[in-house]
Design a protein around this motif. Structure first.
Motif: not given
Length: 154
Positions: A103-127
């Protein structure tokens, strides 16, 4: 983050279905005209959405599409993932081999960002999107444009 046209259009089309749920099936031709999305592109998107059971189709005269589940059970992340458009911020696409198998030095940072974006979008429903878009006292016409009532227009 860069979300592709495929993901944006899939969310838009699904929101169109959610806005018209309970009014009968919605045709891809209607969505195409109302949202300015190519009919052939919608056909490709709906094949992917149908395979993930996010929509269901009705054939024949008067046919079209319905949501495959209630709008409060479909997240924005579900839609984006259904059309194979997940956004990954790591350089290695999460494989942790950015730098010669390590892994590169900043891998964990970018991986956490990916997880945050997924969590954000997963928490929003069509309703949720329907509620946010309509607000108090607004109606929706066939073009999905909120129409202010007389109190809001004043």
């Amino acid at each position: 983050m860069r979300l592709s046209t495929k993901g944006r259009y899939a969310v838009t089309a699904m929101l169109d279905l959610a806005l018209h749920s309970g009014k009968g099936p919605v045709t891809l031709a209607d969505i195409s005209v109302d949202q300015g999305i190519s009919l052939s592109y919608l056909e490709q998107l709906f094949a992917a959405l149908r395979s993930k059971q996010l929509v269901r189709g009705v054939r024949g005269p008067g046919g079209g599409y319905y949501l495959g589940r209630p709008s409060d059970e479909i997240s924005i992340a579900d839609i984006i993932c259904a059309v194979d458009e997940w956004v990954e911020f790591t350089h290695c696409n999460g494989r942790e081999d950015c730098r010669g198998g390590n892994p590169c030095l900043t891998h964990t940072l970018w991986d956490q960002l990916s997880n945050e974006v997924f969590s954000f979008l997963d928490a929003i429903s069509l309703a949720d999107l329907v509620r946010r878009g309509l607000g108090d006292g607004a109606e929706v016409d066939r073009t999905d444009q909120p129409v202010l009532d007389k109190k809001q227009a004043a």
